[in-house]
Design a protein around this motif. Structure first.
Motif, PDB file in Angstrom:
ATOM      1  N   LEU A   1      -9.981  -3.962   1.413  1.00  0.00           N
ATOM      2  CA  LEU A   1     -10.567  -2.907   1.051  1.00  0.00           C
ATOM      3  C   LEU A   1     -10.958  -1.447   2.644  1.00  0.00           C
ATOM      4  O   LEU A   1     -10.578  -1.141   3.021  1.00  0.00           O
TER       5      LEU A   1
ATOM      6  N   ALA B   1      -5.816  -5.246  -1.607  1.00  0.00           N
ATOM      7  CA  ALA B   1      -6.578  -5.862  -1.299  1.00  0.00           C
ATOM      8  C   ALA B   1      -6.988  -7.125  -2.139  1.00  0.00           C
ATOM      9  O   ALA B   1      -6.926  -8.308  -1.971  1.00  0.00           O
TER      10      ALA B   1
ATOM     11  N   VAL C   1      -4.989   1.168  -1.997  1.00  0.00           N
ATOM     12  CA  VAL C   1      -6.368   0.473  -0.757  1.00  0.00           C
ATOM     13  C   VAL C   1      -6.574  -0.813  -1.936  1.00  0.00           C
ATOM     14  O   VAL C   1      -6.500  -2.219  -1.688  1.00  0.00           O
ATOM     15  N   LEU C   2      -6.882  -0.671  -3.775  1.00  0.00           N
ATOM     16  CA  LEU C   2      -7.025  -1.550  -4.323  1.00  0.00           C
ATOM     17  C   LEU C   2      -6.048  -2.746  -4.594  1.00  0.00           C
ATOM     18  O   LEU C   2      -6.452  -4.291  -4.446  1.00  0.00           O
TER      19      LEU C   2
ATOM     20  N   MET D   1     -11.863 -10.424   0.461  1.00  0.00           N
ATOM     21  CA  MET D   1     -11.498  -8.680  -0.006  1.00  0.00           C
ATOM     22  C   MET D   1     -12.353  -7.424   0.741  1.00  0.00           C
ATOM     23  O   MET D   1     -11.275  -6.402   0.301  1.00  0.00           O
ATOM     24  N   LEU D   2     -13.159  -7.426   1.185  1.00  0.00           N
ATOM     25  CA  LEU D   2     -14.292  -6.635   2.019  1.00  0.00           C
ATOM     26  C   LEU D   2     -13.548  -5.995   2.875  1.00  0.00           C
ATOM     27  O   LEU D   2     -12.865  -4.431   3.530  1.00  0.00           O
TER      28      LEU D   2
ATOM     29  N   SER E   1      -8.448   1.030   3.778  1.00  0.00           N
ATOM     30  CA  SER E   1      -9.124   2.718   3.216  1.00  0.00           C
ATOM     31  C   SER E   1      -8.507   3.061   4.868  1.00  0.00           C
ATOM     32  O   SER E   1      -8.015   3.746   5.385  1.00  0.00           O
TER      33      SER E   1
ATOM     34  N   SER F   1       0.820  -1.223  -0.031  1.00  0.00           N
ATOM     35  CA  SER F   1       0.156  -0.329  -0.214  1.00  0.00           C
ATOM     36  C   SER F   1       1.262   1.521  -0.048  1.00  0.00           C
ATOM     37  O   SER F   1       0.509   2.136  -0.573  1.00  0.00           O
TER      38      SER F   1
ATOM     39  N   SER G   1      -6.738   5.120  -2.911  1.00  0.00           N
ATOM     40  CA  SER G   1      -7.799   4.332  -3.336  1.00  0.00           C
ATOM     41  C   SER G   1      -6.975   3.525  -4.302  1.00  0.00           C
ATOM     42  O   SER G   1      -7.447   1.762  -4.726  1.00  0.00           O
TER      43      SER G   1
END
Length: 241
Positions: free
Chosen positions: A211, A181, A177-178, A206-207, A215, A149, A174
């Motif tokens: 993510l 993940a 983070v993606l 993933m969530l 975040s 990250s 963003s």
């Protein structure tokens, strides 16, 4: 991501807070050393350990996390020095992260007792034991937050030099983070031994750790997420069977 009203927070202050957090996070490496020296792991601990640390032999993963973290910690300390470490340590973030881990695990314990609820994945439970639980939890922060990250964020921040600062921060964070993940899911799938894709587990990974926690790394700060996640892996085997 956080839209910074103070343009100096990203990237300079964030970078310094991250480096200071990494130095203090070596406490978790010392914890792993202590467990290696004074505790015993068995086949059950290995079986239930996070697949992320079973891509290679699990003790090789353990030492890889330890040595990589120590090298990174030393690099960050050399960059900051004692004065910089004292100035940039995000004390509030670290205290809030540890406090959140303690409060959340105690709430779960008060509701469910000493047995974690079924919706908690096995690798996130107490089943891997103290050592492998910490190696997985802290190792995830080391790889996906510190080594993926952060470099992606700073790299994107340089690439997007021509756009407005707020958008530059948003798209840099963003993207970081993606990518982290997606890497989180891939590395965990590589360690799975049954080679069966479980889409609900993929979605959860993933969530939540991908993510959401990714975040929070940028929204609440590196000290909060790194210390919260690692502290959870002390509290879980301490409170639950």
């Amino acid at each position: 991501m956080m839209s910074s009203k103070n343009p100096t927070f990203y990237p300079t202050t964030f970078r310094n807070q991250l480096m200071a957090t990494i130095v203090w996070a070596q406490l978790f490496v010392l914890y792993c050393f202590t467990l290696l020296a004074f505790s015993t792991q068995n086949e059950s601990h290995v079986f239930w350990a996070d697949p992320f640390i079973k891509i290679i032999p699990i003790y090789a993963s353990t030492w890889l996390v330890i040595f990589t973290s120590l090298l990174l910690g030393w690099y960050c300390f050399k960059k900051l020095g004692w004065a910089g470490l004292k100035m940039h340590t995000p004390v509030t973030q670290i205290i809030a992260g540890v406090g959140t881990a303690v409060i959340v695990t105690c709430i779960i314990w008060s509701i469910f007792g000493s047995k974690l609820p079924d919706f908690v994945p096995a690798e996130e439970s107490s089943r891997p034991g103290f050592l492998f639980g910490m190696v997985a939890g802290y190792g995830e922060e080391l790889l996906f937050r510190m080594l993926i990250s952060a470099p992606v964020f700073f790299g994107m921040f340089r690439l997007l030099a021509g756009i407005k600062h707020g958008y530059r921060v948003f798209w840099s964070a963003s993207t970081a983070v993606l990518i982290a993940a997606i890497a989180f899911v891939i590395f965990h799938e590589l360690g799975e031994t049954d080679h069966t894709l479980m889409w609900n587990l993929i979605a959860t990974r993933m969530l939540v750790p991908g993510l959401i926690m990714g975040s929070l790394f940028f929204l609440l700060g590196p000290g909060f997420v790194i210390f919260m996640h690692a502290s959870m892996h002390i509290m879980i085997p301490l409170l639950f069977n």
